[in-house]
Enzyme design. Structure first.
Site, PDB file in Angstrom:
ATOM      1  N   CYS A 189     -13.792   5.690  -3.364  1.00  0.00           N
ATOM      2  CA  CYS A 189     -14.984   4.941  -2.931  1.00  0.00           C
ATOM      3  C   CYS A 189     -15.940   5.859  -2.149  1.00  0.00           C
ATOM      4  O   CYS A 189     -16.564   6.720  -2.747  1.00  0.00           O
ATOM      5  CB  CYS A 189     -14.585   3.706  -2.126  1.00  0.00           C
TER       6      CYS A 189
ATOM      7  N   HIS B 120     -10.270   1.154  -4.673  1.00  0.00           N
ATOM      8  CA  HIS B 120      -9.362   1.461  -3.556  1.00  0.00           C
ATOM      9  C   HIS B 120      -7.893   1.306  -3.941  1.00  0.00           C
ATOM     10  O   HIS B 120      -7.305   0.259  -3.672  1.00  0.00           O
ATOM     11  CB  HIS B 120      -9.657   0.526  -2.382  1.00  0.00           C
TER      12      HIS B 120
ATOM     13  N   GLU C 237      -5.490   2.394  -2.447  1.00  0.00           N
ATOM     14  CA  GLU C 237      -4.706   2.235  -1.213  1.00  0.00           C
ATOM     15  C   GLU C 237      -4.629   0.770  -0.787  1.00  0.00           C
ATOM     16  O   GLU C 237      -3.859   0.428   0.100  1.00  0.00           O
ATOM     17  CB  GLU C 237      -5.296   3.113  -0.098  1.00  0.00           C
TER      18      GLU C 237
END
Lengths: 190, 293
Positions: free
Chosen positions: A78, A174, A176
């Site tokens: 991002c 994302h 994560e």
């Protein structure tokens, strides 16, 4: 192997936690001297303008570029992807500081504002048959890839959201946040 | 493809972590904040220090002003709605703000109910003074929490009190036997499921920032070392002698909060900080933190 996570601002702890679950040593990077002990670097999501300014203020741009020239793998998610891109559109009018390492054009806030943030399943063939559950938050987009940059993932309408050039990896979403560690394992093998 | 999911709402707050969200009242101030490295701006008509000074009913800002600020910057724009004023929230959502702060800094519109935040696509941040209040707001749909502090005072003491209280409450839950959590949930007036989740995580299930009284780089680093994930700075910046430089210094102190040498460096030559107010000098009825429940 030690993975550095740029910890100036943003979702760096989420990357760190995921990497630790995979048994990796992780170092938070806020200052140039912390780069010497790492073998690869993740630039997390956050605000690209904030992270870029702090990279300038604490002299991180050139040392990271130097490590990239020495083929250290770097992954931007991002905001991190924006900071990797050689060209940024819809940046701040005065331009914003960036690493400018990867032959891609990144468009900031490409989908609109927070109300347009979304989740989507993105096929990323290089990490497996199952599409990747991707979270897009005020996300950027890869408008163009150049040189030997390869497209790794697109939305159903063909818009590019993941790419790789040599040892540089860029994702507009994302990984994560989704709890799927395949892209992190892919990065560790790069 | 699904928009405005819980993951995207709570996720935006995750992307703001380690950053500073600054109160601004004009597009020009918003540009100064962005230039200083703010991760977001809070658009409002008067900063809390002026609301405190001028009194009267404090409401949602003029939509034209909010649009002007949205136009001026590329970072997320937040705006405040009164507690319980769900139509102000609808208006802010229609304007396209990125986050709504259901805020005790404005005059409450409902003395019983907060906004049912689940009904909205736009995410909300709400204030708290302790764990029970935080979990009640989360159960109403808040995707981000901030400890309240006492806005508009330039005095960090209440922010410290509320952050310490929240973390003490969390540690206490973690020390209890799971059989005792049902009663704890009742005492906290919070849903059992959220209490259980906090016990497992050792933190709130959403991002928590500090707010209310942060005026210096050291204040910001203090709150970070106390365990919050980022800071809101309201009156502290644009009520000071040199807003641009102070804003940048607070951003850097928030990133390097564990590094006293850097905090010392960035704290030099900032000029006058905002004039602070002692909490004991404020009449009880004018304390903002006691609004909301």
């Amino acid at each position: 192997m030690t993975v550095g996570v740029l910890a100036l601002q943003g979702a760096f702890i989420e990357h760190e936690q995921l990497l630790r679950r995979l048994g990796q040593d992780v170092v938070q990077v806020r200052l140039p001297q912390q780069l010497s002990g790492i073998d690869r670097l993740i630039i997390p999501g956050g605000e690209s303008t904030t992270i870029g300014k702090l990279m300038v203020a604490y002299n991180l741009l050139e040392p990271i570029r130097e490590r990239a020239r020495q083929e250290m793998p770097i992954w931007g998610t991002c905001a991190g992807m924006i900071l990797l891109a050689k060209e940024i559109t819809e940046g701040r009018p005065a331009g914003q500081p960036a690493l400018a390492l990867m032959d891609i054009t990144a468009r900031r806030n490409a989908f609109g504002r927070q109300l347009d943030s979304f989740e989507a399943d993105v096929p990323v063939a290089e990490v497996g048959v199952e599409p990747f559950p991707a979270v897009f938050i005020r996300a950027p987009l890869i408008e163009k890839v150049r040189g030997d940059t390869r497209v790794l993932g697109t939305l159903t309408d063909g818009r590019i959201v993941a790419a790789r050039q040599g040892r540089l990896l860029a994702t507009a979403f994302h990984p994560e946040l989704s709890g799927d560690d395949r892209l992190h394992r892919y990065f560790l093998d790069m | 493809m699904e928009t405005s999911t819980w993951k995207t709402k709570a996720g935006l707050a995750q992307m703001l972590k380690g950053g500073v969200i600054m109160d601004v009242v004009t597009p020009e101030q918003a540009r100064i904040a962005e230039e200083a490295g703010a991760v977001a701006v809070m658009a409002l008509e008067r900063v809390p220090a002026d609301i405190r000074k001028h009194g009267g009913v404090a409401r949602m800002s003029d939509p034209e002003m909010i649009l002007g600020i949205i136009e001026a910057v590329t970072i997320p724009v937040m705006a405040k709605a009164r507690i319980g004023h769900f139509v102000e929230a609808q208006v802010l959502e229609a304007l396209g703000v990125d986050y709504i702060d259901e805020s005790e800094v404005l005059t409450p519109a409902d003395e019983d109910n907060h906004i049912n935040k689940h009904k909205f696509k736009v995410p909300f941040v709400c204030g708290c003074r302790n764990l029970g209040e935080a979990l009640r707001r989360i159960s109403e749909g808040a995707a981000m929490i901030r400890t309240k502090g006492e806005a508009g005072t330039g005095n960090v003491v209440e922010a410290v009190r509320h952050a310490r209280q929240l973390h003490a409450d969390i540690r206490r839950i973690q020390s209890l036997d799971e059989d005792e959590l049902f009663v704890v949930a009742k005492q906290l007036q919070a849903p059992y499921e959220l209490v259980l989740q906090v016990r497992e995580l050792g933190k709130l299930p959403v991002v928590n920032f500090a707010a209310g009284g942060i005026a210096t780089p050291a204040d910001a680093a203090l709150m970070m070392q106390l365990g919050v994930e980022g800071v809101f700075v309201g009156s502290g910046i644009f009520k000071s002698g040199n807003p641009a430089q102070r804003a940048k210094a607070i951003v850097e102190a928030t990133t390097h909060y564990q590094d006293p040498k850097i905090i010392a460096e960035v704290s030099q030559g900032l000029g006058e900080a905002m004039v602070g107010i002692n909490i004991s000098d404020i009449p009880e009825g004018e304390l903002l933190a006691s609004r909301g429940w």
